[in-house]
Design an enzyme around this catalytic site. Sequence first.
Site, PDB file in Angstrom:
ATOM      1  N   ASP A  41       0.830  -1.201   0.000  1.00 25.61           N
ATOM      2  CA  ASP A  41       0.000   0.000   0.000  1.00 25.61           C
ATOM      3  C   ASP A  41       0.869   1.257   0.000  1.00 25.61           C
ATOM      4  OD1 ASP A  41      -2.317   1.443   0.000  1.00 25.61           O
ATOM      5  OD2 ASP A  41      -2.791   1.113   2.109  1.00 25.61           O
TER       6      ASP A  41
ATOM      7  N   ASN B  47     -10.487  -3.065  -6.243  1.00 29.30           N
ATOM      8  CA  ASN B  47      -9.706  -2.059  -6.961  1.00 29.30           C
ATOM      9  C   ASN B  47     -10.307  -1.664  -8.312  1.00 29.30           C
ATOM     10  OD1 ASN B  47      -6.431  -3.190  -5.774  1.00 29.30           O
ATOM     11  ND2 ASN B  47      -7.764  -1.564  -5.007  1.00 29.30           N
TER      12      ASN B  47
END
Length: 250
Positions: free
Chosen positions: A25, A73
């Site tokens: 991330d 996503n």
Amino acid sequence: MKYTSSTTEVPDAPAVPRHVAIIMDGNGRWATKRFLPRVGGHVKGVDAVRTVVEASARRGVEYLTLFAFSSENWRRPEEEVSLLMRLFVTALEREVSKLHANNIRLRVVGDLSRADEKLQGMIAAAERKTAANTRMTLTVCFNYGGRWDIMQAVGQMVKAHPGATDFSEEQLAPHLAMAYAPEPDLFIRTGGEQRISNFLLWQLAYTELFFTDTYWPDFSAACLDEAIASYQHRERRFGRTGAQLAEKTN
């Protein structure tokens, strides 16, 4: 080999984690902080992947699992999703031969039906090429979600046991997407967030969690060592008491 659940059987707790799972991330925030487009962060993140794969193999990690693209996503801007697909293709083109030369096996898990035919073909070819490699298994989770994994495993389990109405963990486990790997010993999330985000929900039941503020493009071999050192100071009881562990080691 099929591995059992840590809730049914106590696994070993090696000094070097056999299986490390990572949520990579912070690529976009890394780029924004440097006044770069988000694409710059994703490109730099590929370099970090290479670094961590090499460092993990050198340290004796047997399984490394990276969360590359989640089922959620797809909600990102279309341009960014398209870029991530192209980056995945480029990474496969550039890195598979290197993985093979270093005796590293590649697996890609997730719902691959949304990938285009070219990408699906490249994934299949890469898995075939590296299938016999034994130094380390690198798993890339693509269009993966923990809830998807459990649901698809349940569906396969029901088909495998027609008419049954009562099931066990042992019957479900072989159908999970990563049945070929032991449950992760160490989970790492970069970028400062402290949540699992629908990643390996079943498999992380007894995993040691490590969160760092370091953005993924800056995650180095030294950062990996810091996470492993933290893991080595944990007492992995798996439901037992500390006294029982002490008695076992004496």
